[in-house]
Design an enzyme around this catalytic site. Structure first.
Site, PDB file in Angstrom:
ATOM      1  CE1 TYR A 123      35.097  27.703  52.812  1.00 29.76           C
ATOM      2  CE2 TYR A 123      34.431  25.507  52.117  1.00 29.76           C
ATOM      3  CZ  TYR A 123      35.096  26.320  52.987  1.00 29.76           C
ATOM      4  OH  TYR A 123      35.757  25.774  54.057  1.00 29.76           O
ATOM      5  CE  LYS A 124      39.450  28.799  52.146  1.00 26.83           C
ATOM      6  NZ  LYS A 124      39.034  29.546  53.347  1.00 26.83           N
TER       7      LYS A 124
ATOM      8  NE  ARG B 210      42.172  35.008  56.374  1.00 28.54           N
ATOM      9  CZ  ARG B 210      41.766  33.749  56.266  1.00 28.54           C
ATOM     10  NH1 ARG B 210      42.637  32.759  56.244  1.00 28.54           N
ATOM     11  NH2 ARG B 210      40.496  33.452  56.177  1.00 28.54           N
TER      12      ARG B 210
ATOM     13  CG  ASP C  95      44.797  23.061  51.446  1.00 25.31           C
ATOM     14  OD1 ASP C  95      44.081  23.675  50.611  1.00 25.31           O
ATOM     15  OD2 ASP C  95      44.417  22.824  52.608  1.00 25.31           O
TER      16      ASP C  95
ATOM     17  CG  PHE D  77      43.545  25.549  57.357  1.00 26.91           C
ATOM     18  CD1 PHE D  77      43.177  26.819  57.760  1.00 26.91           C
ATOM     19  CD2 PHE D  77      42.596  24.549  57.366  1.00 26.91           C
ATOM     20  CE1 PHE D  77      41.876  27.085  58.168  1.00 26.91           C
ATOM     21  CE2 PHE D  77      41.282  24.807  57.770  1.00 26.91           C
ATOM     22  CZ  PHE D  77      40.932  26.080  58.169  1.00 26.91           C
TER      23      PHE D  77
END
Lengths: 402, 402
Positions: B226-227, B375, B201, B124
């Site tokens: 927040y995912k 995705r 991560d 990322f």
């Protein structure tokens, strides 16, 4: 000054704002608005509505509908309203500590070859700790100044220590202990004459005293949104960087949010040309909602009216102390001259810690500050003169009871 | 696998959770739970109640009534529930980017004399950008590895590059693009054999795949709340540091919250012995409230049940693609072997960006990822099999309409 609060309250143009805060049952006097501002009553519903109607209903689409720009749209609003800052120079993000770190690192990198950071040994701990860490990691030296505990930094103190070795001067605009308000314009000018940058911590200033960052030639500033800005416990902080400095500011926490064209997810870090280069992680959109409410209230009231009431409130604190508490050994640990005073007044008294505990047990909430400080921080929008009188009356009772 | 979703939904033990999320009117299928999780319906009122009853009513006293400890009390809860981490090793604070920065800086300082950081060129962006910055400022070298775009990092790739020069290996546990799930235990062992530390991560793992950080011998990790953790847009992040490493970890953003006895406001930075040394600024108490709600829900559901449904959901995505979308040139950009797969599946198709726009116009919300990725991230607690089918049916319609 009349010690009876009723006339002051009757004449207070901001008095109606007080009823617009969320109630605090059992609290006789909240005198700690400079530590944690009270929530406007509208804040709870504003957040709930965001959760339902934006986060919950717009979902990921919200990022394209304004969320992603929150740090700068809200930053511009804060800048115009409370900082005297034109657009494109303010972001909301991170914590005060993290933003101060990023700005200080960027500043010393922008002054290569200079070896000193001027720091006030009485500054708020975070500022001192982080500058100590930066000095150690960058091979720089801290140049300490020691200010009068009941006052604060003066232009002549800065003139005495800055020179060709100075990379950065880091100071609080309003001192967390004494409430001393530094002369930002003059100090900035002195530092600039020496070729140094100045980083201001505005945590105890913003929303309380008028600021003219652009007008005063300020370089860099950061501060907290949960004191006079009523952003809520641990709310994100703000940072200011003067527009013409931005191209030279490279902060070290290189994240996707500070990169040009972040969603390209391209190789290599290429910072945004503008103030977003100060950002690192995903914008704390939800955490910033309370601030949107309180900025509306501040806009309605006007910063000048806030300052006018703040001056009168702190003057009233001092008058009450002189008249009622001085006989018990209470002294003023803050500037008596309003021109040098921010929005709070610190009383000095032996046994301050126990007195604050006693006050809290009676519903009066100031702050204790080591070693002998009782910090009285009336927030102009939420504090009445009667509340100040009632709070200090409880302190008087405790003192007279021994 | 049966392409009719009704049987899968009927057999789904987690199906009742779906009704406990805040409604999203007009949304046919939300397939982006791995980007921004939906809010539980209880979240809005939980925050509102906090504003009224804690912030508003307890005011500054809240800091002594649990707020100050939030980063570690909530960290311990998250650790036990979703990270496989014993107490005293997890904090919630800052953003993922800032925490990764602090951990990576601490890690390379804990391996003096070693000059390389291993980084995945497909990781990322934030991870790549910040490691690039750290390498530059610390005089280190990035040792890039390039992973298979439809898969991810393998133990043998790491074995090929680590050695006596390696200070740190930084990797995502579940790849943001492909959804590849790395073998944390084996990779950690390989890095340890070379004397290096590993920073993981966990942004795309936590709340989706079971983690056993203690059991796998992990060193350091950070991730996003927040995912799959439904913490809300821009919610604070978490960091893990293995207990026995803590004394050697000195992170550079030295703030008062990470200092031993912070309210003494004493001179000099002296980090907390425990995991609070990873903290810098005032804990983001309000911003962490949504997480308290979703962790309760996750505890009720159980991470193993979440993973079981996630495996079935992603299997179902792949089955639908193979049966209905492959004829239009859609391929799977994610591991087909569930043992290597996290919680999302990326479809590859020419014109992906425009297709995602078309899907969104029809109420179907996946994510576009450069250059050709759609995705699909079904969140086990809030996504039904019917929703997945309906969402991919819209993609099929768009493809068949050309």
């Amino acid at each position: 000054m009349d010690l009876d609060p009723s006339g002051h309250d009757a004449a207070d143009p901001l008095a109606p704002f007080r009823d617009r805060f969320s109630p605090a049952p059992g609290v006789v006097a909240y005198l700690d608005g400079n530590s944690l501002g009270r929530p406007p009553a509208a804040t709870a519903e504003r957040i709930a509505a965001f959760v339902r109607d934006e986060w919950g209903a717009r979902l990921i689409r919200g990022w394209d509908e304004g969320w992603w720009e929150t740090p700068t749209t809200l930053g511009d609003r804060l800048g115009a309203l409370a900082l005297g800052a034109g657009p494109g120079q303010v972001v909301l993000a991170d914590s005060t500590t993290v933003l101060l770190y990023k700005l200080a690192r960027a500043a010393v990198a922008a002054r290569p070859g200079r070896t000193e950071i001027v720091v006030d040994t009485r500054d708020f701990p975070t500022d001192r700790y982080l500058l100590g860490g930066i000095a150690a990691e960058r091979g720089l030296t801290l140049r300490p100044i020691t200010t009068d505990p009941a006052a604060g930094v003066t232009p002549s103190q800065i003139a005495d220590v800055v020179g060709p070795s100075t990379a950065l001067v880091s100071l609080s605009h309003v001192a967390y202990w004494s409430g001393w308000r530094a002369d930002m314009e003059q100090i900035t000018g002195i530092a600039h004459d020496a070729g140094a940058l100045v980083l201001w911590d505005l945590s105890h200033s913003v929303g309380s005293v008028p600021l003219e960052l652009d007008g005063w030639g300020a370089d860099l500033a950061a501060g907290c949104s949960y004191k006079y800005l009523n952003g809520g416990p641990g709310a994100p902080a703000f940072a200011y960087a003067r527009r013409d400095l931005l191209p030279s500011l490279n902060q070290p926490v290189q994240g996707w949010t500070g990169r040009r064209d972040p969603f390209a997810m391209a190789p290599g870090y290429d910072p945004e040309p503008g103030v977003r280069r100060l950002l690192s992680g995903t914008p704390p959109v939800l955490g910033l909602l309370p601030l949107t409410v309180s900025l509306e209230m501040l806009a309605e009231a006007g910063v000048d009216a806030v300052r006018a009431k703040s001056e009168k409130l702190t003057e009233y604190v001092i008058a009450l102390v002189d008249a009622r508490l001085a006989p018990f050994g209470v002294t003023i640990g803050s500037p008596r001259d309003v021109a040098h005073r921010g929005g709070h007044v610190t009383l000095r008294v032996p046994g301050a810690r126990e007195l604050v505990t006693g006050m809290q047990e009676r519903g009066v909430i100031p702050d204790f500050r080591e070693p002998d400080g009782i910090r009285i921080g009336p927030a102009p929008l939420s504090t009445s003169f009667t509340e100040v009188r009632d709070g200090l009356a409880v302190l008087e009772e405790l003192l007279s009871a021994g």
